[in-house]
Design a protein around this motif. Structure first.
Motif, PDB file in Angstrom:
ATOM      1  N   ASN A 279       6.008   0.057 -11.915  1.00 16.43           N
ATOM      2  CA  ASN A 279       4.823   0.539 -12.782  1.00 16.43           C
ATOM      3  C   ASN A 279       4.342   1.876 -12.529  1.00 16.43           C
ATOM      4  N   LEU A 280       5.308   3.561 -12.686  1.00 14.12           N
ATOM      5  CA  LEU A 280       3.870   4.157 -12.384  1.00 14.12           C
ATOM      6  C   LEU A 280       2.702   5.294 -12.681  1.00 14.12           C
ATOM      7  N   ASP A 281       2.987   4.374 -13.784  1.00 14.63           N
ATOM      8  CA  ASP A 281       1.905   4.412 -14.773  1.00 14.63           C
ATOM      9  C   ASP A 281       0.708   3.934 -14.195  1.00 14.63           C
ATOM     10  N   ALA A 282       0.333   3.151 -13.589  1.00 17.19           N
ATOM     11  CA  ALA A 282      -0.583   1.998 -12.969  1.00 17.19           C
ATOM     12  C   ALA A 282      -0.293   2.724 -11.972  1.00 17.19           C
ATOM     13  N   TRP A 283      -1.297   3.704 -11.624  1.00 16.56           N
ATOM     14  CA  TRP A 283      -1.060   5.165  -9.768  1.00 16.56           C
ATOM     15  C   TRP A 283      -2.133   4.518  -9.271  1.00 16.56           C
ATOM     16  N   TRP A 284      -2.953   3.732  -9.523  1.00 18.63           N
ATOM     17  CA  TRP A 284      -4.247   2.864  -9.254  1.00 18.63           C
ATOM     18  C   TRP A 284      -3.692   1.899  -8.095  1.00 18.63           C
ATOM     19  N   ILE A 285      -2.693   1.486  -9.085  1.00 16.37           N
ATOM     20  CA  ILE A 285      -2.037  -0.146  -7.761  1.00 16.37           C
ATOM     21  C   ILE A 285      -0.928   0.769  -6.532  1.00 16.37           C
ATOM     22  N   SER A 286      -0.137   1.771  -6.408  1.00 18.87           N
ATOM     23  CA  SER A 286       0.497   2.700  -5.296  1.00 18.87           C
ATOM     24  C   SER A 286      -0.667   2.992  -4.674  1.00 18.87           C
ATOM     25  N   LEU A 287      -1.678   3.735  -5.204  1.00 16.11           N
ATOM     26  CA  LEU A 287      -2.919   4.564  -4.887  1.00 16.11           C
ATOM     27  C   LEU A 287      -3.753   4.215  -3.692  1.00 16.11           C
ATOM     28  N   PHE A 288      -3.922   2.979  -4.235  1.00 18.26           N
ATOM     29  CA  PHE A 288      -4.972   1.837  -2.681  1.00 18.26           C
ATOM     30  C   PHE A 288      -4.002   1.152  -2.024  1.00 18.26           C
ATOM     31  N   THR A 289      -2.632   1.026  -1.854  1.00 16.70           N
ATOM     32  CA  THR A 289      -1.488   0.120  -1.404  1.00 16.70           C
ATOM     33  C   THR A 289      -1.580   0.644  -0.974  1.00 16.70           C
ATOM     34  N   PHE A 290      -1.194   2.179  -0.766  1.00 15.69           N
ATOM     35  CA  PHE A 290      -0.748   3.084   0.329  1.00 15.69           C
ATOM     36  C   PHE A 290      -1.568   3.764   1.077  1.00 15.69           C
ATOM     37  N   GLY A 291      -2.667   3.686   0.278  1.00 15.22           N
ATOM     38  CA  GLY A 291      -4.538   3.941   1.810  1.00 15.22           C
ATOM     39  C   GLY A 291      -4.716   2.860   2.094  1.00 15.22           C
ATOM     40  N   VAL A 292      -4.560   1.467   1.875  1.00 21.42           N
ATOM     41  CA  VAL A 292      -4.711   0.336   3.112  1.00 21.42           C
ATOM     42  C   VAL A 292      -3.750   0.670   3.886  1.00 21.42           C
ATOM     43  N   LEU A 293      -2.507   0.659   3.942  1.00 23.33           N
ATOM     44  CA  LEU A 293      -1.440   0.568   4.740  1.00 23.33           C
ATOM     45  C   LEU A 293      -1.356   1.339   5.435  1.00 23.33           C
ATOM     46  N   MET A 294      -1.181   2.755   5.254  1.00 22.32           N
ATOM     47  CA  MET A 294      -1.193   4.523   6.213  1.00 22.32           C
ATOM     48  C   MET A 294      -2.637   4.424   7.148  1.00 22.32           C
ATOM     49  N   GLY A 295      -3.509   3.734   6.126  1.00 18.10           N
ATOM     50  CA  GLY A 295      -5.030   3.452   6.861  1.00 18.10           C
ATOM     51  C   GLY A 295      -4.660   2.841   8.649  1.00 18.10           C
ATOM     52  N   THR A 296      -4.325   1.746   8.079  1.00 18.90           N
ATOM     53  CA  THR A 296      -4.186   0.796   9.478  1.00 18.90           C
ATOM     54  C   THR A 296      -3.012   1.170   9.954  1.00 18.90           C
ATOM     55  N   LEU A 297      -2.154   1.801   9.719  1.00 21.97           N
ATOM     56  CA  LEU A 297      -1.139   2.529  10.612  1.00 21.97           C
ATOM     57  C   LEU A 297      -1.840   3.429  11.548  1.00 21.97           C
ATOM     58  N   LEU A 298      -2.495   4.773  10.901  1.00 21.27           N
ATOM     59  CA  LEU A 298      -2.843   5.704  11.436  1.00 21.27           C
ATOM     60  C   LEU A 298      -4.065   4.813  12.978  1.00 21.27           C
ATOM     61  N   LEU A 299      -4.605   3.990  12.388  1.00 22.95           N
ATOM     62  CA  LEU A 299      -5.300   3.439  13.266  1.00 22.95           C
ATOM     63  C   LEU A 299      -5.114   2.878  13.959  1.00 22.95           C
ATOM     64  N   LEU A 300      -4.175   2.260  14.484  1.00 20.81           N
ATOM     65  CA  LEU A 300      -3.095   1.136  15.696  1.00 20.81           C
ATOM     66  C   LEU A 300      -1.930   2.315  16.259  1.00 20.81           C
ATOM     67  N   THR A 301      -1.729   3.418  15.325  1.00 17.79           N
ATOM     68  CA  THR A 301      -1.436   5.227  15.714  1.00 17.79           C
ATOM     69  C   THR A 301      -2.578   5.794  16.432  1.00 17.79           C
ATOM     70  N   PHE A 302      -3.243   5.911  16.518  1.00 14.48           N
ATOM     71  CA  PHE A 302      -4.858   6.374  17.256  1.00 14.48           C
ATOM     72  C   PHE A 302      -4.547   5.930  18.676  1.00 14.48           C
ATOM     73  N   ILE A 303      -4.771   3.957  18.278  1.00 12.55           N
ATOM     74  CA  ILE A 303      -5.367   3.036  19.172  1.00 12.55           C
ATOM     75  C   ILE A 303      -4.130   3.278  20.471  1.00 12.55           C
ATOM     76  N   GLY A 304      -2.749   3.409  20.039  1.00  9.97           N
ATOM     77  CA  GLY A 304      -2.472   3.352  21.126  1.00  9.97           C
ATOM     78  C   GLY A 304      -1.931   4.541  21.955  1.00  9.97           C
ATOM     79  N   GLU A 305      -2.310   5.594  20.801  1.00  9.17           N
ATOM     80  CA  GLU A 305      -2.487   6.824  22.085  1.00  9.17           C
ATOM     81  C   GLU A 305      -3.446   6.755  23.007  1.00  9.17           C
ATOM     82  N   ALA A 306      -4.688   7.042  22.409  1.00 11.34           N
ATOM     83  CA  ALA A 306      -5.696   6.776  23.322  1.00 11.34           C
ATOM     84  C   ALA A 306      -5.682   5.568  24.717  1.00 11.34           C
ATOM     85  N   LEU A 307      -4.854   4.206  24.822  1.00 14.20           N
ATOM     86  CA  LEU A 307      -4.789   3.317  25.498  1.00 14.20           C
ATOM     87  C   LEU A 307      -3.246   4.025  26.477  1.00 14.20           C
TER      88      LEU A 307
END
Length: 370
Positions: free
Chosen positions: A308-336
């Motif tokens: 449902n490409l017209d339902a932009w809010w589904i892709s936008l918010f889901t992608f934001g949560v998923l990428m935000g989680t992965l970025l946080l873990l990447t920064f934690i891994g680099e610091a560790l």
């Protein structure tokens, strides 16, 4: 006593070096805070009031189910707190109800909503909109995040324990044990994991438990190689030879002497293994091999956004949560990884050295003896 003090000192040094990396440290704080917040999901996002005061009695609907007759209704079925009649009953007079911040559970369908079609865009009733089935997107993301991280924690823990055990046995005993163990691992690792998942998904109904079992069968292989190499290196060192000469049993040598000195790659890879587990679950859900459609899933929401490409809010918010989680873990891994690197200076030691250098320069400039 000396070994205990040494462990405490090394642990404090590791924490100082990790904390000195501000990006990794605050990523760790944010990630843990978000996970704790998701664990309290029933208090934050639920379709039942937290507290209801009705006819001088107190009720806690988010903990217990109450029939509609409790609040003046006719039917003995569980109460629908979105029913206008129930809402009027529990709010008239001195009665009142306290709702969660987001008054929707991940499988709540509000039949009295003003939205005319689904998926519905963000509105006053649904801050982040709804998905294709009419479920609240904010609730789906909250519970989907909780399931993904919990699944990743469990998979990482099991894979780490199994990988450390097998790698330690291979590396310590070496010889024939290592040779035949490596051949078996090579054969096992050659099994196509995705095909195996598709075969089992066609036989059994997809579920988190099935995914956990199948992914656990392969999640330990890479880590066991790193632990094996560390044990092969450390078993030749003098302190291990001394422990053998003293007659210590193999299990004590492995557990108390070699293992603590072989955990650096294990600890370093933990955040990245969490990221891999989250992505694996999201990918399988996206392909329809993971959580059922009624369950909250980040991968399933990404699949809905693609359809449902017209339902932009589904892709936008889901992608934001998923990428935000992965970025946080990447920064934690680099610091560790930087904290465990012996070439990275200790912040306190470096500060003391800078102070001594500054004092020496000041004395030189003033002409005083250094």
């Amino acid at each position: 006593m000396t070994s205990i003090n040494t462990e405490k000192t090394s642990g404090a040094k590791l924490w100082r070096k990790f904390k000195h990396n501000r990006l990794g440290y605050w990523s760790f704080i944010i990630f843990i805070s978000l996970y704790i917040f998701s664990l309290a999901g029933e208090i934050v996002s639920n379709d039942k009031p937290l507290i209801v005061h009705y006819d001088n009695n107190w009720y806690f609907p988010f903990l217990h189910h109450y029939p509609e007759t409790t609040f003046g209704g006719v039917f003995p079925a569980y109460t629908d707190y979105y029913d206008p009649f129930v809402k009027e009953q529990i709010t008239k007079g001195k009665n009142f109800a306290i709702y969660p911040i987001n008054p929707y559970y991940y499988d709540t369908l509000n039949y009295f909503s003003a939205d005319g079609h689904f998926p519905a865009p963000p509105s006053r009733d649904h801050v982040l909109g709804t998905d294709t089935a009419g479920y609240d997107l904010a609730a789906r993301l909250l519970y989907g995040f909780r399931i993904s991280v919990t699944f990743a924690f469990a998979l990482t823990l099991f894979g780490t324990i199994l990988g450390v055990f097998i790698g330690a046995i291979q590396g310590y005993y070496a010889g024939k044990v290592d040779f035949f163990g490596q051949r078996l691992i090579e054969i096992w690792n050659a099994i196509p994991e995705l095909y195996l998942l598709i075969i089992f998904a066609s036989i059994f109904s997809p579920s988190l438990s099935l995914l956990f079992v199948l992914l656990s069968l392969f999640s330990w292989v890479m880590l066991s190689d790193y632990v094996r190499v560390e044990f092969l290196r450390n078993r030749q060192l003098e302190y291990v030879k001394a422990a053998r000469a003293m007659g210590l049993p193999n299990r004590l040598i492995i557990w108390r002497h070699i293992l603590p000195n072989s955990l650096t790659p294990v600890i370093t890879f933990l955040p990245f293994r969490l990221s891999a587990a989250i992505m694996a679950l999201a990918s399988l859900d996206f392909l329809g091999l993971g959580v059922s459609n009624t369950g909250p899933s980040l991968g399933n929401l990404m699949s809905q956004g693609k359809a449902n490409l017209d339902a932009w809010w589904i892709s936008l918010f889901t992608f934001g949560v998923l990428m935000g989680t992965l970025l946080l873990l990447t920064f934690i891994g680099e610091a560790l990884r930087n904290a465990l690197d012996n070439r990275t200076p200790d912040p306190i030691k470096r500060t003391n050295e800078n102070l001594l250098t500054s004092k020496s320069e000041s004395r030189e400039l003033s002409g005083a003896p250094v």
